[in-house]
Write a protein that holds these residues in place. Structure first.
Motif: not given
Length: 319
Positions: A188, A190-191, A193-194, A213-214
């Protein structure tokens, strides 16, 4: 007189590409005010068997008195199901004085190498100098090149790869298992990216994959896909949170939804775009100015890159 025109293959280009050398050649090219680049021809044409348009691109560039060239390329988004690359074409490289053809180069690898090198050139101005991690979104022909190019300009120790399937992501990592950095396939976006310093996205996704948002302070976002006006890889919030840079104003303002859609909504204006590669490489404008800003680079490709890359590989071929 030898009338045989040299034919420079994808294999030669792949085997002889040194990204550090190619990036430096592009930097010199973007600072050369003599190179002339007309707006490229961009023609969408119907492809009834696929029920989706394909695209014909004609990309000329002239370095007066030295050399010139034109790339003829097609983009067929559904080619993956036929085990063919989405982008195919040829580059005709000519003498700038007498007009004869100096060489014909296969354009698949030429395009991949110059595109990746342009992104890494931008990263050399825009990412933090201590950037040690990267997320690669996409597993197409560009992904390995983008990873190798980015890791040539920054001390990247870990690369995460996301694709439509974990199997495709793992295949990219397997191909890079002998590199100095660690490569990890993820399920994923979002796992990771931040957490990473650099995010590079090269997909044909019609809808955003990089969500604002990430994004966190200090990151650099490199957008290479979304080559049509109605497609994009980053959402409005990502644009709002970032300082935006382009490869060129000429194509960047018009050809991709990543920039064209926010412009049409008033979320972005031409005046708020910080710089393009011509301005960065000529030291007319600055790149990253603080460790906390988020920088976003949008690449649509430019014929100068093809001409510089053709010259670079032609010289290697002549040795």
């Amino acid at each position: 007189m030898n009338t045989t025109i040299p034919y420079i293959t994808d294999d030669f280009i792949n085997e002889n590409c040194d990204f550090i050398g190619l990036i430096e050649a592009l930097k010199i090219g973007f600072s050369n005010a003599d190179i002339e680049v007309p707006m490229r021809h961009h023609h969408d044409f119907s492809n009834p068997k696929e029920e989706k348009d394909s695209t014909l691109l004609l990309m000329p560039a002239f370095n007066p008195g030295n050399d010139l060239g034109v790339k003829i390329a097609t983009v067929s988004p559904n080619n993956g199901i036929y085990n063919l690359p989405a982008i195919q074409g040829m580059y005709i490289y000519l003498d700038g004085h007498k007009g004869f053809i100096k060489a014909i180069l296969e354009a698949k690898s030429l395009t991949a190498k110059r595109t990746a090198a342009a992104s890494a050139l931008a990263s050399s101005f825009l990412s933090r100098k201590d950037a040690s991690s990267m997320l690669m979104i996409g597993t197409g022909a560009l992904s390995i090149n983008l990873i190798k190019a980015h890791t040539s300009v920054r001390p990247i120790k870990t690369v995460y790869v996301w694709g439509r399937t974990l199997e495709k992501s793992q295949k990219i990592c397997d191909n890079l298992k002998n590199e100095a950095f660690k490569c990890i396939a993820i399920d994923h976006i979002e796992d990771k990216i931040s957490e990473v310093a650099i995010i590079s996205s090269a997909t044909l996704s019609p809808t955003p994959l990089v969500l604002g948002k990430w994004l966190k302070k200090g990151q650099h976002v490199d957008l290479v896909g979304a080559y049509k006006k109605d497609t994009r890889e980053a959402d409005d919030e990502a644009i709002k949170k970032s300082n935006v840079f382009l490869d060129t104003y000429q194509g960047g303002l018009k050809e991709s939804g990543d920039i064209a859609i926010p412009l049409s909504k008033g979320i972005l204006s031409k005046e708020t775009i910080k710089a393009d590669l011509f301005e960065l490489c000529s030291n007319i404008k600055s790149g990253r100015t603080s460790d906390s800003e988020i920088t976003l680079f949008k690449s649509v490709g430019h014929a100068l890159e093809d001409l510089v890359a053709a010259s670079y590989f032609y010289k290697l071929f002549q040795k």
